[in-house]
Design a protein around this motif. Structure first.
Motif, short mmCIF file in Angstrom:
data_model
loop_
_atom_site.label_atom_id
_atom_site.label_comp_id
_atom_site.label_asym_id
_atom_site.label_seq_id
_atom_site.Cartn_x
_atom_site.Cartn_y
_atom_site.Cartn_z
N TYR A 289 19.37 55.96 -69.89
CA TYR A 289 20.12 57.17 -69.59
C TYR A 289 20.00 57.49 -68.11
O TYR A 289 18.96 57.26 -67.51
CB TYR A 289 19.56 58.35 -70.40
CG TYR A 289 20.12 59.68 -69.97
CD1 TYR A 289 21.33 60.13 -70.46
CD2 TYR A 289 19.45 60.48 -69.05
CE1 TYR A 289 21.86 61.34 -70.06
CE2 TYR A 289 19.97 61.70 -68.64
CZ TYR A 289 21.18 62.13 -69.15
OH TYR A 289 21.71 63.30 -68.75
N HIS A 290 21.06 58.02 -67.55
CA HIS A 290 21.00 58.61 -66.21
C HIS A 290 22.07 59.67 -66.10
O HIS A 290 23.02 59.69 -66.90
CB HIS A 290 21.11 57.56 -65.09
CG HIS A 290 22.37 56.78 -65.11
ND1 HIS A 290 23.51 57.19 -64.49
CD2 HIS A 290 22.68 55.60 -65.71
CE1 HIS A 290 24.48 56.31 -64.67
NE2 HIS A 290 24.00 55.33 -65.41
N LYS A 291 21.91 60.59 -65.17
CA LYS A 291 22.81 61.75 -65.06
C LYS A 291 24.28 61.36 -64.89
O LYS A 291 25.16 62.07 -65.34
CB LYS A 291 22.40 62.60 -63.86
CG LYS A 291 21.30 63.56 -64.13
CD LYS A 291 20.97 64.27 -62.82
CE LYS A 291 20.79 65.73 -62.99
NZ LYS A 291 20.36 66.39 -61.75
N GLY A 292 24.53 60.27 -64.23
CA GLY A 292 25.91 59.86 -63.98
C GLY A 292 26.51 58.99 -65.06
O GLY A 292 27.55 58.39 -64.86
N ASP A 293 25.87 58.90 -66.21
CA ASP A 293 26.32 58.03 -67.30
C ASP A 293 27.14 58.84 -68.30
O ASP A 293 26.58 59.49 -69.19
CB ASP A 293 25.08 57.42 -67.97
CG ASP A 293 25.41 56.45 -69.08
OD1 ASP A 293 26.60 56.14 -69.29
OD2 ASP A 293 24.47 56.00 -69.74
N PRO A 294 28.48 58.82 -68.20
CA PRO A 294 29.31 59.67 -69.06
C PRO A 294 29.25 59.28 -70.54
O PRO A 294 29.48 60.11 -71.40
CB PRO A 294 30.73 59.48 -68.50
CG PRO A 294 30.69 58.15 -67.84
CD PRO A 294 29.28 57.98 -67.32
N ASN A 295 28.95 58.03 -70.84
CA ASN A 295 28.94 57.56 -72.22
C ASN A 295 27.54 57.48 -72.83
O ASN A 295 27.40 57.06 -73.97
CB ASN A 295 29.61 56.19 -72.32
CG ASN A 295 31.04 56.23 -71.85
OD1 ASN A 295 31.76 57.19 -72.11
ND2 ASN A 295 31.46 55.21 -71.11
N SER A 296 26.53 57.82 -72.05
CA SER A 296 25.13 57.74 -72.50
C SER A 296 24.78 56.35 -73.04
O SER A 296 24.03 56.22 -73.99
CB SER A 296 24.84 58.80 -73.56
OG SER A 296 25.01 60.09 -73.02
N ALA A 297 25.36 55.32 -72.42
CA ALA A 297 25.10 53.95 -72.85
C ALA A 297 23.98 53.30 -72.05
O ALA A 297 23.49 52.24 -72.42
CB ALA A 297 26.37 53.11 -72.72
N GLY A 298 23.60 53.92 -70.95
CA GLY A 298 22.60 53.32 -70.09
C GLY A 298 23.18 52.19 -69.27
O GLY A 298 24.39 51.94 -69.30
N CYS A 299 22.31 51.49 -68.56
CA CYS A 299 22.79 50.40 -67.73
C CYS A 299 21.64 49.46 -67.38
O CYS A 299 20.48 49.87 -67.39
CB CYS A 299 23.42 50.93 -66.45
SG CYS A 299 22.29 51.85 -65.41
N PRO A 300 21.97 48.20 -67.10
CA PRO A 300 20.92 47.29 -66.65
C PRO A 300 20.55 47.61 -65.20
O PRO A 300 21.39 48.06 -64.42
CB PRO A 300 21.58 45.91 -66.75
CG PRO A 300 23.04 46.19 -66.64
CD PRO A 300 23.26 47.57 -67.21
N SER A 301 19.29 47.41 -64.87
CA SER A 301 18.82 47.64 -63.51
C SER A 301 17.96 46.46 -63.09
O SER A 301 17.37 45.79 -63.93
CB SER A 301 18.01 48.93 -63.43
OG SER A 301 18.81 50.04 -63.73
N TYR A 302 17.89 46.22 -61.79
CA TYR A 302 17.18 45.06 -61.26
C TYR A 302 16.32 45.45 -60.06
O TYR A 302 16.72 46.28 -59.26
CB TYR A 302 18.17 43.98 -60.81
CG TYR A 302 19.10 43.53 -61.90
CD1 TYR A 302 18.76 42.47 -62.73
CD2 TYR A 302 20.31 44.19 -62.12
CE1 TYR A 302 19.60 42.07 -63.75
CE2 TYR A 302 21.15 43.80 -63.15
CZ TYR A 302 20.79 42.75 -63.95
OH TYR A 302 21.60 42.36 -64.97
N ILE A 303 15.19 44.81 -59.95
CA ILE A 303 14.36 44.90 -58.76
C ILE A 303 14.07 43.47 -58.35
O ILE A 303 13.55 42.68 -59.15
CB ILE A 303 13.06 45.68 -59.02
CG1 ILE A 303 13.40 47.13 -59.37
CG2 ILE A 303 12.14 45.62 -57.80
CD1 ILE A 303 12.20 47.98 -59.74
#
Length: 157
Positions: free
Chosen positions: A62-76
């Protein structure tokens, strides 16, 4: 373990530009209960080589800018030119320590198996730096660092 946890949260906030609320629980127990579905899970962590990873990925639920509350992959990614501040060795040290705790729990857990709170993190951050450092310093500092390194503004956003 808790020192590694602090460093891991610091890295996730600074390098991946997370809001502190995406990484720790609220100080208010009622809000912390609400945030359970927003926690990054240990099971979502992936790295390509446990001995010499070039990146680490995870699912941000989840993040504030996620309109569908689907989340997203993130990378470091690995940053060998950062010397002592290379994020991956620090994150791998935390993960090695974290594996000793129950694996069904969220990624960020204290040695007492509690999700760290905002207060827990801020006390450590201010002890290391200065008492006027705020939680927005992580994301803002990370964005500033990217801009100074020549990253396009559209990518930073």
């Amino acid at each position: 373990h808790d020192n590694l946890l602090f460093k891991a949260i610091l890295i996730f906030g600074f390098i991946a530009l997370h809001r502190l609320g995406e990484l720790v629980d609220s100080n208010d127990p009622a809000e912390a209960h609400y945030n359970r579905s927003h926690r990054i899970l240990l099971s979502s962590i992936y790295y390509n080589d446990p001995n010499h990873p070039s990146f680490l990925s995870y699912h941000l639920p989840y993040h504030k800018g996620d309109p569908n509350s689907a989340g997203c992959p993130s990378y470091i990614s690995d940053k060998p030119d950062w010397k002592d501040c290379n994020p991956l060795p620090i994150l791998m040290a935390y993960l090695t320590s974290r594996i000793r705790l129950p694996t069904s729990l969220p990624l960020f857990m204290t040695s007492a198996c509690n999700v760290p709170t905002r207060k827990w993190f801020m006390q450590r951050l201010q002890a290391y730096l200065h008492s006027n450092i705020g939680s927005k310093s992580l994301r803002g500092g990370g964005a500033t660092d990217l801009a100074l390194r020549g990253t396009p503004a559209k990518t930073i956003q």
